[in-house]
Design a protein around this motif. Structure first.
Motif, short mmCIF file in Angstrom:
data_model
loop_
_atom_site.label_atom_id
_atom_site.label_comp_id
_atom_site.label_asym_id
_atom_site.label_seq_id
_atom_site.Cartn_x
_atom_site.Cartn_y
_atom_site.Cartn_z
N GLU A 63 -13.63 59.04 -71.21
CA GLU A 63 -14.34 58.07 -70.38
C GLU A 63 -13.52 57.73 -69.14
OE1 GLU A 63 -16.23 58.23 -74.18
OE2 GLU A 63 -14.10 57.95 -73.67
N VAL B 36 -7.96 48.39 -65.09
CA VAL B 36 -8.98 48.64 -66.11
C VAL B 36 -8.32 49.31 -67.31
CG1 VAL B 36 -11.08 49.89 -66.74
CG2 VAL B 36 -10.90 48.83 -64.49
N CYS C 78 -9.34 51.53 -70.51
CA CYS C 78 -10.50 52.38 -70.78
C CYS C 78 -10.34 53.09 -72.11
CB CYS C 78 -10.63 53.41 -69.66
SG CYS C 78 -12.19 54.27 -69.62
N VAL D 181 -17.30 45.86 -70.51
CA VAL D 181 -18.56 46.55 -70.77
C VAL D 181 -18.32 47.62 -71.83
CG1 VAL D 181 -20.46 47.89 -69.81
CG2 VAL D 181 -19.29 46.16 -68.39
N ARG D 182 -19.16 47.61 -72.86
CA ARG D 182 -19.09 48.64 -73.90
C ARG D 182 -20.48 49.24 -74.09
NH1 ARG D 182 -16.25 47.14 -79.27
NH2 ARG D 182 -17.80 45.47 -79.38
N ARG D 183 -20.51 50.54 -74.33
CA ARG D 183 -21.76 51.25 -74.53
C ARG D 183 -21.57 52.26 -75.66
NH1 ARG D 183 -25.31 51.36 -70.04
NH2 ARG D 183 -26.01 53.41 -70.74
N TYR E 296 -20.32 50.85 -63.32
CA TYR E 296 -19.08 50.12 -63.62
C TYR E 296 -18.10 50.18 -62.45
CZ TYR E 296 -15.18 48.07 -66.06
OH TYR E 296 -14.15 47.23 -66.41
N LEU F 172 -14.51 58.42 -65.24
CA LEU F 172 -14.65 57.28 -64.33
C LEU F 172 -13.95 57.52 -62.99
CD1 LEU F 172 -15.55 54.27 -63.96
CD2 LEU F 172 -13.34 53.62 -64.99
N LEU G 202 -13.41 48.94 -70.21
CA LEU G 202 -14.54 49.85 -70.36
C LEU G 202 -14.35 50.57 -71.68
CD1 LEU G 202 -15.98 52.30 -67.71
CD2 LEU G 202 -15.45 53.10 -70.01
N TRP H 75 -21.41 56.87 -72.33
CA TRP H 75 -21.29 56.60 -70.90
C TRP H 75 -21.79 57.81 -70.12
CZ3 TRP H 75 -19.85 52.18 -68.37
CH2 TRP H 75 -19.36 51.14 -69.17
N LEU I 19 -21.32 54.98 -65.48
CA LEU I 19 -19.97 55.00 -64.92
C LEU I 19 -19.98 54.56 -63.46
CD1 LEU I 19 -18.78 58.35 -66.53
CD2 LEU I 19 -17.79 56.08 -66.98
#
Length: 367
Positions: free
Chosen positions: A274, A267, A269, A242-244, A255, A278, A210, A247, A252
């Motif tokens: 972030e 994960v 991160c 997944v990249r944005r 994901y 999460l 993430l 967030w 979140l």
């Protein structure tokens, strides 16, 4: 004489005191300093401490040693310390520790710093560069906003400056092999790889990623993650990467449900904030940390203070500052050695509760 600060080695403090006495005119240019034994007695230190302090002044061009004669104030010494400009993107996140490293080296060398922030603003960065040049800075330490502007144009501007420049935490890419810009950076690719390897060593096989798309380290961290997935023969899960640009809570939560449905057990991160945000979404999705899923953050700025302390990739921020400042001082020293330097420093993984129940420990850097 005055007491030495207890926060730095004696020889560093003695070097500064001697520099101050020279600057005050106690010994003029070309004049011989007292013998080392006399300086040792005056300052109540050992002879080796005096020799190391005088050695620092020799390296900085303040004094010269003449074999069989003694140590003299350099005829070339102007009596004023150089001024170094420092431009970082933030005064509050990540870079304060880098600046601490710079300050430590600058103080020991008797150098004045002008520290300003670009606030991740390209136009403001240009103004800061002009202001520091106008202020008479002898050299520049800078973390440029390469990911927010045309990197080629910005690097060309820095190459054209009339003073030596050292980049921090930004490595020029796609530049010619004989590029003259120096840079001291964290090996972010190694950090992404180390995060995955940490999880793999615990038996985690289904590891997602993430991250952000709009940060300077985004692509390098993802490259390290992908190299580790391939090199360690872990399960390749493209839908779990997944990249944005940012967030929000909905993203979140999505994901977290994706992690549960994909059976993720780890994960990586990017970054701390972030990962912290999460955590409650993973719990709501029915995932327990670290039993069901282990989490590794990146940056180690706020990871230790998360509701569940986060294992994190920890860049060597202070050492980045130290080495960048030392490199620039070498360029500004007598003879002006402008040999370009490119340094990559490997981060470590600091293990906390989000990936293990054991007491926190620092893993060794990548071999």
């Amino acid at each position: 004489m005055g007491a030495f600060p207890n926060t730095q080695p004696l020889f560093v403090s003695l070097a500064q005191q001697l520099r101050d006495r020279i600057a005050a005119g106690e010994w003029s240019r070309g004049e011989r300093l007292p013998p080392e034994a006399t300086l040792a007695a005056t300052h109540a230190v050992g002879i080796n401490t005096v020799r190391r302090a005088v050695g620092m002044l020799v390296d900085d061009g303040v004094v010269v040693r003449r074999q069989g004669s003694g140590t003299y104030v350099s005829a070339r010494w102007a009596g004023t310390s150089p001024v170094i400009g420092v431009i970082v993107p933030s005064h509050s996140y990540y870079f304060p520790t880098v600046v601490e490293g710079i300050t430590e080296v600058a103080r020991a060398a008797g150098v004045t710093l002008r520290i300003v922030s670009s606030e991740y603003d390209d136009a403001l960065e240009i103004r800061r560069i002009r202001e520091l040049l106008a202020a008479g800075c002898s050299g520049l330490l800078i973390t440029p906003t390469l990911h927010l502007t045309d990197p080629t144009a910005r690097l060309d501007l820095l190459r054209a400056l009339p003073i030596p420049v050292v980049l921090m935490e930004r490595m020029p890419t796609d530049s010619p092999p004989d590029d003259g810009l120096s840079a001291v950076c964290t090996d972010v690719v190694a950090g992404g790889y180390a995060a995955v390897r940490h999880l793999a060593r615990q038996g985690r096989r289904r590891i997602g990623f993430l991250g952000r798309r709009d940060t300077a380290t985004a692509d390098a961290a993802l490259r390290g993650y992908r190299r580790a997935i391939d090199g360690l023969t872990l399960v390749d899960l493209p839908d779990a990467v997944v990249r944005r640009d940012s967030w929000d809570e909905a993203a979140l939560a999505d994901y977290a449900h994706r992690a549960r449905s994909a059976g993720l057990d780890g994960v990586v991160c990017l970054g701390d904030r972030e990962a912290t945000a999460l955590l409650p979404h993973l719990r709501r999705a029915g995932l327990s940390l670290p039993d069901d899923l282990a989490l590794v953050a990146f940056d180690d700025e706020e990871a230790a203070d998360a509701p569940l302390p986060l294992t994190a990739v920890s860049p060597p921020k202070r050492e980045i500052g130290r080495l960048a400042a030392s490199t620039l001082l070498r360029m500004l020293g007598r003879g002006g050695d402008r040999t370009p330097v490119r340094m990559l420093l490997q981060p470590v993984v600091r293990e906390r509760a989000s990936s293990a129940r054991a007491q926190p420990r620092v893993l060794q850097p990548l071999a």
